[in-house]
Motif scaffolding. Structure first.
Motif, PDB file in Angstrom:
ATOM      1  N   SER A 140     -13.233  15.490 -60.322  1.00 15.58           N
ATOM      2  CA  SER A 140     -13.247  16.660 -59.450  1.00 15.58           C
ATOM      3  C   SER A 140     -13.259  16.286 -57.973  1.00 15.58           C
ATOM      4  CB  SER A 140     -14.468  17.537 -59.771  1.00 15.58           C
ATOM      5  OG  SER A 140     -14.498  18.683 -58.951  1.00 15.58           O
ATOM      6  N   THR A 141     -13.846  15.128 -57.646  1.00 13.85           N
ATOM      7  CA  THR A 141     -13.985  14.735 -56.238  1.00 13.85           C
ATOM      8  C   THR A 141     -13.191  13.486 -55.873  1.00 13.85           C
ATOM      9  OG1 THR A 141     -15.999  13.483 -56.811  1.00 13.85           O
ATOM     10  CG2 THR A 141     -16.282  15.757 -56.036  1.00 13.85           C
ATOM     11  N   GLU A 142     -12.708  12.735 -56.867  1.00 14.62           N
ATOM     12  CA  GLU A 142     -12.039  11.468 -56.565  1.00 14.62           C
ATOM     13  C   GLU A 142     -10.554  11.453 -56.937  1.00 14.62           C
ATOM     14  OE1 GLU A 142     -14.089   8.038 -57.999  1.00 14.62           O
ATOM     15  OE2 GLU A 142     -16.013   8.622 -57.135  1.00 14.62           O
ATOM     16  N   ASN A 143     -10.113  12.349 -57.819  1.00 13.84           N
ATOM     17  CA  ASN A 143      -8.708  12.341 -58.225  1.00 13.84           C
ATOM     18  C   ASN A 143      -7.813  13.040 -57.207  1.00 13.84           C
ATOM     19  OD1 ASN A 143      -9.470  11.089 -60.591  1.00 13.84           O
ATOM     20  ND2 ASN A 143      -8.300  12.456 -61.908  1.00 13.84           N
ATOM     21  N   GLU A 144      -6.518  12.811 -57.339  1.00 14.90           N
ATOM     22  CA  GLU A 144      -5.543  13.597 -56.586  1.00 14.90           C
ATOM     23  C   GLU A 144      -5.782  15.068 -56.908  1.00 14.90           C
ATOM     24  OE1 GLU A 144      -0.701  14.281 -56.212  1.00 14.90           O
ATOM     25  OE2 GLU A 144      -1.540  13.174 -57.903  1.00 14.90           O
ATOM     26  N   ARG A 145      -5.757  15.930 -55.884  1.00 15.08           N
ATOM     27  CA  ARG A 145      -6.093  17.332 -56.129  1.00 15.08           C
ATOM     28  C   ARG A 145      -5.554  18.212 -54.997  1.00 15.08           C
ATOM     29  NH1 ARG A 145      -9.927  14.197 -54.267  1.00 15.08           N
ATOM     30  NH2 ARG A 145     -11.366  14.861 -52.636  1.00 15.08           N
ATOM     31  N   HIS A 146      -5.483  19.489 -55.281  1.00 16.20           N
ATOM     32  CA  HIS A 146      -5.095  20.477 -54.268  1.00 16.20           C
ATOM     33  C   HIS A 146      -6.086  21.633 -54.358  1.00 16.20           C
ATOM     34  CE1 HIS A 146      -1.821  22.103 -51.561  1.00 16.20           C
ATOM     35  NE2 HIS A 146      -2.709  23.087 -51.621  1.00 16.20           N
ATOM     36  N   THR A 147      -6.721  21.935 -53.224  1.00 15.91           N
ATOM     37  CA  THR A 147      -7.759  22.962 -53.165  1.00 15.91           C
ATOM     38  C   THR A 147      -7.235  24.221 -52.478  1.00 15.91           C
ATOM     39  OG1 THR A 147      -9.488  21.269 -53.035  1.00 15.91           O
ATOM     40  CG2 THR A 147     -10.085  23.496 -52.350  1.00 15.91           C
TER      41      THR A 147
ATOM     42  N   THR B 151     -10.342  27.332 -55.965  1.00 18.48           N
ATOM     43  CA  THR B 151      -9.719  26.705 -57.128  1.00 18.48           C
ATOM     44  C   THR B 151      -9.280  25.307 -56.735  1.00 18.48           C
ATOM     45  OG1 THR B 151      -7.460  27.446 -56.649  1.00 18.48           O
ATOM     46  CG2 THR B 151      -8.832  28.909 -57.967  1.00 18.48           C
ATOM     47  N   LYS B 152      -9.360  24.402 -57.693  1.00 17.48           N
ATOM     48  CA  LYS B 152      -9.004  23.008 -57.411  1.00 17.48           C
ATOM     49  C   LYS B 152      -8.108  22.509 -58.538  1.00 17.48           C
ATOM     50  CE  LYS B 152     -12.374  20.557 -55.773  1.00 17.48           C
ATOM     51  NZ  LYS B 152     -13.617  19.739 -55.691  1.00 17.48           N
ATOM     52  N   GLN B 153      -6.833  22.266 -58.217  1.00 16.59           N
ATOM     53  CA  GLN B 153      -5.912  21.649 -59.174  1.00 16.59           C
ATOM     54  C   GLN B 153      -6.159  20.143 -59.138  1.00 16.59           C
ATOM     55  OE1 GLN B 153      -2.512  23.495 -56.990  1.00 16.59           O
ATOM     56  NE2 GLN B 153      -1.649  23.687 -59.054  1.00 16.59           N
ATOM     57  N   ILE B 154      -6.468  19.565 -60.296  1.00 21.55           N
ATOM     58  CA  ILE B 154      -6.846  18.151 -60.338  1.00 21.55           C
ATOM     59  C   ILE B 154      -5.893  17.383 -61.254  1.00 21.55           C
ATOM     60  CG2 ILE B 154      -8.689  16.530 -60.910  1.00 21.55           C
ATOM     61  CD1 ILE B 154     -10.647  18.900 -60.519  1.00 21.55           C
ATOM     62  N   ALA B 155      -5.321  16.312 -60.731  1.00 24.37           N
ATOM     63  CA  ALA B 155      -4.455  15.463 -61.539  1.00 24.37           C
ATOM     64  C   ALA B 155      -5.286  14.654 -62.524  1.00 24.37           C
ATOM     65  CB  ALA B 155      -3.645  14.523 -60.643  1.00 24.37           C
ATOM     66  N   GLY B 156      -4.699  14.325 -63.666  1.00 23.52           N
ATOM     67  CA  GLY B 156      -5.374  13.503 -64.662  1.00 23.52           C
ATOM     68  C   GLY B 156      -4.735  12.130 -64.757  1.00 23.52           C
ATOM     69  N   ALA B 157      -5.000  11.429 -65.855  1.00 20.48           N
ATOM     70  CA  ALA B 157      -4.468  10.082 -66.039  1.00 20.48           C
ATOM     71  C   ALA B 157      -2.950  10.101 -66.181  1.00 20.48           C
ATOM     72  CB  ALA B 157      -5.104   9.436 -67.269  1.00 20.48           C
TER      73      ALA B 157
END
Length: 218
Positions: free
Chosen positions: A135-142, A154-160
Motif C-alpha cells: 500500500s505504501t511501497e508499490n507503484e500506485r496512483h492515488t 482511492t489508491k490503485q496499487i500495482a502487484g508482482a
C-alpha cells in the motif's frame, strides 16, 4: 460483455502469437507428433482466451447511492482496519483493501460522485499485492474525491505482475459514481481510505463487484 480499450494491443499481440505458434506447430509437428501439436493448440488457445477475459467489461446493473461508497473494483476484501494516512490526509482513516486476482474484472470505477481534488502517480516496488507494505511501497496512483464536506481516497496499487496503472481522472474534474476511473493490468489491489465515522458494509473475505457492491455509507 464488451472488451476494454486498454486490451486492444495485448489482445492483438496474443492473437498473433496464437496464430504463429499454431502455424509452426501444424507444419512441423502435426504429422510427426500430433499429440504435441494438439497440446500446443490447447495451451495457446487457453492463454488467448485468458487475455480476452482479462479485459472484459460485463454487463451489470450498477448501484447509484449518494450516501454510499461503491466498490471501485472486483476482488476480495483482504484488509479492514484503522490506519494513519500516508498521503493527503493528516489524520487516521479506515482502510478497506480489495485484492484483484488475474481472473477478476480489472476496470476501476469512481466510488462516489464528486470533485477530484488530488490525483498523483507514485513510482515504487512490485511486491505481491496482498503484502502489507504494498500500500505504501508499490507503484500506485492515488485519487481523492470530495463530496460536500466529505472526502474519500482511492489508491490503485500495482502487484508482482501488474506493472501498468492507467488513471483517467484529473484534479478539478467533476466525476460521476461508477464511471471509469482507470485500469490496472494483470493482478493488483485497490485501497479505500474512508472517514472514521463511515459505516462499513463489507467483511474480510467478501467478494465485492465493482460499481455494484456498497463498501460503506456516510
Amino acid at each position: 460483455m464488451t472488451i476494454h480499450k486498454e486490451g486492444t494491443a495485448s489482445i492483438a499481440i496474443a492473437a498473433i502469437f496464437f496464430a504463429v505458434a499454431n502455424l509452426i506447430s501444424f507444419y512441423f509437428l502435426s504429422f510427426s507428433s500430433p499429440v504435441i501439436s494438439s497440446l500446443i493448440f490447447i495451451v495457446t488457445l487457453g492463454l488467448f482466451l485468458f487475455i480476452i477475459s482479462f479485459f472484459r467489461i460485463p454487463k451489470r446493473q450498477y448501484t447509484f447511492n449518494e450516501n454510499a461508497i461503491i466498490a471501485p473494483c472486483d476482488g476480495k476484501v483482504v484488509v479492514i482496519e484503522e490506519v494513519q494516512a500516508d498521503e493527503y490526509f493528516p489524520d487516521r482513516r479506515i482502510q478497506v483493501s480489495i485484492f484483484m486476482s488475474p481472473l477478476n474484472v480489472h476496470v476501476n470505477r469512481n466510488p462516489v460522485t464528486g470533485e477530484v481534488v488530488h490525483s498523483k502517480y507514485h513510482k515504487g516496488k512490485y511486491l505481491v499485492a496482498w503484502h502489507p507494505k504494498s500500500s505504501t511501497e508499490n507503484e500506485r496512483h492515488t485519487v481523492v474525491y470530495r463530496k460536500g464536506n466529505k472526502e474519500v481516497l482511492t489508491k490503485q496499487i500495482a502487484g508482482a505482475l501488474a506493472k501498468r496503472i492507467v488513471n483517467y481522472v484529473q484534479p478539478g474534474q467533476q466525476v460521476n459514481q461508477n464511471d471509469e476511473m482507470g485500469f490496472i493490468k494483470f493482478g493488483s489491489r485497490v485501497d479505500l481510505l474512508l472517514p472514521l465515522d463511515a459505516k462499513i458494509k463489507v467483511n474480510i473475505g467478501d467478494k465485492p463487484k465493482g460499481g455494484v457492491t456498497v463498501i460503506a455509507e456516510w
